[in-house]
Design a protein around this motif. Structure first.
Motif, PDB file in Angstrom:
ATOM      1  N   LEU A 249     -23.600  43.929 -44.092  1.00 53.36           N
ATOM      2  CA  LEU A 249     -23.150  42.413 -44.069  1.00 53.36           C
ATOM      3  C   LEU A 249     -22.073  42.021 -43.009  1.00 53.36           C
ATOM      4  CD1 LEU A 249     -23.109  40.284 -46.607  1.00 53.36           C
ATOM      5  CD2 LEU A 249     -21.232  40.699 -47.203  1.00 53.36           C
ATOM      6  N   MET A 250     -21.061  43.191 -42.414  1.00 49.97           N
ATOM      7  CA  MET A 250     -19.654  43.057 -41.281  1.00 49.97           C
ATOM      8  C   MET A 250     -21.033  43.378 -40.169  1.00 49.97           C
ATOM      9  SD  MET A 250     -17.497  45.375 -42.963  1.00 49.97           S
ATOM     10  CE  MET A 250     -16.782  45.885 -41.546  1.00 49.97           C
TER      11      MET A 250
ATOM     12  N   PHE B 208     -12.614  58.938 -50.391  1.00 45.42           N
ATOM     13  CA  PHE B 208     -12.785  58.420 -49.094  1.00 45.42           C
ATOM     14  C   PHE B 208     -12.121  57.847 -48.193  1.00 45.42           C
ATOM     15  CE2 PHE B 208     -17.150  59.231 -51.462  1.00 45.42           C
ATOM     16  CZ  PHE B 208     -17.134  60.293 -50.879  1.00 45.42           C
ATOM     17  N   GLN B 209     -11.013  57.150 -48.432  1.00 38.87           N
ATOM     18  CA  GLN B 209      -9.556  56.387 -48.378  1.00 38.87           C
ATOM     19  C   GLN B 209      -9.484  56.672 -46.414  1.00 38.87           C
ATOM     20  OE1 GLN B 209      -6.465  56.073 -50.476  1.00 38.87           O
ATOM     21  NE2 GLN B 209      -7.325  55.712 -52.338  1.00 38.87           N
ATOM     22  N   GLY B 210      -9.230  58.284 -46.652  1.00 37.72           N
ATOM     23  CA  GLY B 210      -8.781  58.732 -45.395  1.00 37.72           C
ATOM     24  C   GLY B 210      -9.886  58.662 -43.901  1.00 37.72           C
ATOM     25  N   GLN B 211     -11.795  57.898 -45.085  1.00 38.50           N
ATOM     26  CA  GLN B 211     -12.558  57.816 -43.171  1.00 38.50           C
ATOM     27  C   GLN B 211     -12.830  56.671 -42.682  1.00 38.50           C
ATOM     28  OE1 GLN B 211     -16.179  60.208 -44.769  1.00 38.50           O
ATOM     29  NE2 GLN B 211     -15.287  61.416 -45.965  1.00 38.50           N
ATOM     30  N   LEU B 212     -11.879  55.865 -43.554  1.00 36.21           N
ATOM     31  CA  LEU B 212     -11.762  54.233 -42.326  1.00 36.21           C
ATOM     32  C   LEU B 212     -11.715  54.461 -41.376  1.00 36.21           C
ATOM     33  CD1 LEU B 212     -12.100  51.538 -44.083  1.00 36.21           C
ATOM     34  CD2 LEU B 212      -9.667  51.314 -43.550  1.00 36.21           C
ATOM     35  N   ALA B 213     -11.244  55.280 -40.606  1.00 29.46           N
ATOM     36  CA  ALA B 213     -10.984  55.358 -39.185  1.00 29.46           C
ATOM     37  C   ALA B 213     -13.058  55.636 -38.888  1.00 29.46           C
ATOM     38  CB  ALA B 213      -9.828  56.324 -39.070  1.00 29.46           C
TER      39      ALA B 213
ATOM     40  N   ARG C 182     -10.994  42.066 -31.163  1.00 30.60           N
ATOM     41  CA  ARG C 182     -10.119  42.206 -32.411  1.00 30.60           C
ATOM     42  C   ARG C 182     -10.915  43.458 -33.736  1.00 30.60           C
ATOM     43  NH1 ARG C 182      -9.796  37.895 -35.831  1.00 30.60           N
ATOM     44  NH2 ARG C 182     -11.380  36.052 -35.148  1.00 30.60           N
ATOM     45  N   TRP C 183     -12.533  42.467 -34.043  1.00 24.46           N
ATOM     46  CA  TRP C 183     -12.799  42.896 -35.242  1.00 24.46           C
ATOM     47  C   TRP C 183     -13.007  44.358 -35.230  1.00 24.46           C
ATOM     48  CZ3 TRP C 183     -17.451  39.219 -36.488  1.00 24.46           C
ATOM     49  CH2 TRP C 183     -16.696  37.873 -37.288  1.00 24.46           C
ATOM     50  N   PHE C 184     -12.867  45.185 -33.857  1.00 24.61           N
ATOM     51  CA  PHE C 184     -12.820  47.459 -33.877  1.00 24.61           C
ATOM     52  C   PHE C 184     -12.090  47.609 -33.509  1.00 24.61           C
ATOM     53  CE2 PHE C 184     -16.802  44.181 -32.600  1.00 24.61           C
ATOM     54  CZ  PHE C 184     -17.589  44.939 -33.070  1.00 24.61           C
TER      55      PHE C 184
ATOM     56  N   GLU D 222      -6.759  47.462 -37.154  1.00 23.45           N
ATOM     57  CA  GLU D 222      -6.371  45.997 -37.791  1.00 23.45           C
ATOM     58  C   GLU D 222      -7.561  45.058 -38.008  1.00 23.45           C
ATOM     59  OE1 GLU D 222      -5.235  47.017 -35.034  1.00 23.45           O
ATOM     60  OE2 GLU D 222      -3.134  48.095 -35.533  1.00 23.45           O
ATOM     61  N   GLY D 223      -8.190  44.623 -37.138  1.00 20.21           N
ATOM     62  CA  GLY D 223      -9.766  43.857 -37.018  1.00 20.21           C
ATOM     63  C   GLY D 223     -10.522  44.394 -37.941  1.00 20.21           C
ATOM     64  N   PHE D 224     -10.711  45.131 -37.729  1.00 23.16           N
ATOM     65  CA  PHE D 224     -11.819  46.252 -38.469  1.00 23.16           C
ATOM     66  C   PHE D 224     -11.605  45.265 -40.022  1.00 23.16           C
ATOM     67  CE2 PHE D 224     -13.907  50.021 -40.601  1.00 23.16           C
ATOM     68  CZ  PHE D 224     -15.194  49.483 -40.729  1.00 23.16           C
ATOM     69  N   LEU D 225     -10.263  46.650 -41.222  1.00 25.33           N
ATOM     70  CA  LEU D 225      -9.555  46.517 -41.751  1.00 25.33           C
ATOM     71  C   LEU D 225      -9.771  44.623 -41.914  1.00 25.33           C
ATOM     72  CD1 LEU D 225      -8.336  48.563 -43.987  1.00 25.33           C
ATOM     73  CD2 LEU D 225      -5.947  47.844 -43.086  1.00 25.33           C
ATOM     74  N   SER D 226      -9.071  43.689 -41.552  1.00 22.99           N
ATOM     75  CA  SER D 226      -9.255  42.383 -42.009  1.00 22.99           C
ATOM     76  C   SER D 226     -10.728  42.382 -42.029  1.00 22.99           C
ATOM     77  CB  SER D 226      -8.764  41.524 -40.652  1.00 22.99           C
ATOM     78  OG  SER D 226      -7.438  41.944 -40.344  1.00 22.99           O
ATOM     79  N   LEU D 227     -11.885  42.463 -41.200  1.00 21.16           N
ATOM     80  CA  LEU D 227     -13.313  41.856 -41.231  1.00 21.16           C
ATOM     81  C   LEU D 227     -13.533  42.942 -42.875  1.00 21.16           C
ATOM     82  CD1 LEU D 227     -15.481  40.504 -40.176  1.00 21.16           C
ATOM     83  CD2 LEU D 227     -15.943  42.837 -39.247  1.00 21.16           C
TER      84      LEU D 227
END
Length: 416
Positions: A168-169, A212-217, A234-236, A239-244
């Motif tokens: 979806l993202m 899997f919290q540590g695998q967001l990066a 900014r989406w990449f 902070e922007g990826f987390l917002s998306l």
């Protein structure tokens, strides 16, 4: 009062009718906006119909051979084919086959990557909106392709039952990448509710789970490698990826499509002699029992989408409207569950039927963990004096004390 979103006109089945029925208003800083009735709406009436800005089938759902149109999520299986797979009975014959509306002769594949669509119109719509940027061509089965690596990583972090999708993202990004007027789409996506940095992190952790919290990066790096665009820099960023990620997790509406369900609704509408009706109802009842035994709760082609108008609906534990997808595609129907008066807020429930029957404390726990708010609907206010224990804790206490018998025990069970 917020003005109607002009861009919604192209996304609703009958926009003039939609805006004569409802309006979006800003409520306060806590609840944000809400959807309100402009005129009386009767129980059972369709409040509005709406197409999503973008949607995607869940990745595990697709992997398990739930075949859906890659654009509108229409189930591509004929009702009988669907029933055979779900029930595990390859020789099953459905009566009244004319009630199946799936038309395999209209299905088309992308000539490059072979992704399937229910019609030439859907294939062209996907191509025009986002598919050019996502088409894998001959690399469809290549595990080293960046998009395949991204999808594989997501599947390994987000198991069924799924609640969101990295695709979806991806389609949001690809839609903006392909658009001539990028500002138009960025404005549309900005309409969805946003969160603080702490809330965004909490939502991301909830979606991925503690493991899997540590695998967001890692997910962001794969996302960037597969889809980076300088117009969307900014989406990449972290902070922007987390917002998306948070936007999709908070605003995504589940979509379930089923050719079998559509066949059942068609059969329900048939005018039949009493004996034939009883035979048909008994056949359908047995079919669903067989499906439950073989497949469990995973009946539908499932995915999620971003709906501008529906996303304005706030939650209530006693909702006066509900969303459904009776057309076996992504077209959302919002239907009134009771009479709604002019000026009354239109609310849906973020909880399923079973969750709504649980105690106030249980409902608050689910809503706090998944949506980060405290419900103040009339039902919750009326139950404010209830003990602050979950339904499971109430049941455990009752079993430990051995006091729940007869009607009291039955009441206890309805709260689970």
């Amino acid at each position: 009062m917020a003005a109607p979103i002009d861009d919604m006109f192209s996304l609703c089945a009958d926009s003039s009718k939609v805006w004569s029925y409802v309006e979006v208003r800003t409520i306060d800083k806590v609840k944000g906006k809400g959807l309100f009735a402009k005129k009386a709406i009767r129980k059972g009436e369709t409040v509005f119909m709406e197409r999503p800005l973008v949607c995607a089938q869940f990745l595990w759902n697709a992997l398990y051979k739930y075949r859906a149109c890659d654009y509108c999520l229409r189930s591509l299986e004929a009702a009988e084919e669907n029933a055979r797979r779900l029930s595990g009975n390859p020789s099953l014959i459905l009566p009244y086959p004319e009630q199946c509306r799936v038309r395999p002769e209209l299905h088309q594949a992308c000539p490059q990557c072979q992704v399937m669509y229910c019609s030439s119109e859907c294939r062209q719509a996907a191509l025009d909106q986002y598919h050019r940027a996502l088409c894998l061509g001959l690399s469809q089965e290549d595990p080293e392709h960046p998009i395949n690596k991204l999808q594989d990583a997501w599947r390994n972090m987000h198991f069924p039952p799924e609640t969101s999708s990295i695709m979806l993202m991806s389609r949001m990004v690809s839609t903006v990448k392909q658009a001539k007027d990028k500002g138009h789409w960025l404005k549309l996506f900005s309409q969805f509710c946003s969160r603080t940095a702490n809330e965004e992190e909490e939502i991301a952790h909830k979606l991925l789970g503690e493991k899997f919290q540590g695998q967001l990066a890692l997910l962001r790096n794969l996302f960037t490698t597969a889809l980076y665009d300088e117009h969307l820099n900014r989406w990449f960023t972290p902070e922007g990826f987390l917002s998306l990620f948070s936007l999709v997790g908070t605003n995504g509406q589940g979509i379930g499509t089923s050719s079998l369900s559509q066949w059942v609704h068609g059969c329900d509408a048939l005018e039949l002699p009493r004996q034939q009706r009883e035979q048909l109802d008994a056949f359908i009842d047995q079919l669903y029992k067989d499906i439950e035994r073989e497949t469990g709760d995973f009946l539908n082609c499932e995915g999620s989408g971003l709906f501008l108008l529906q996303s304005s609906c706030n939650h209530s534990c006693i909702p006066n409207a509900e969303a459904s997808f009776p057309d076996n595609n992504f077209l959302l129907h919002l239907t009134a569950l009771c009479d709604i008066g002019p000026g009354e807020e239109i609310c849906i429930s973020y909880l399923d039927c079973c969750q709504r029957e649980r105690s106030r404390h249980s409902r608050h726990k689910i809503l706090r963990e998944n949506y980060l708010f405290l419900c103040t609907c009339p039902r919750c206010i009326s139950q404010a004096d209830e003990p602050d224990v979950t339904s499971e804790e109430e049941e455990d206490d009752g079993e430990g004390e051995g006091e729940t018998e007869g009607d009291e025990a039955e009441d206890e069970m309805t709260d689970v």
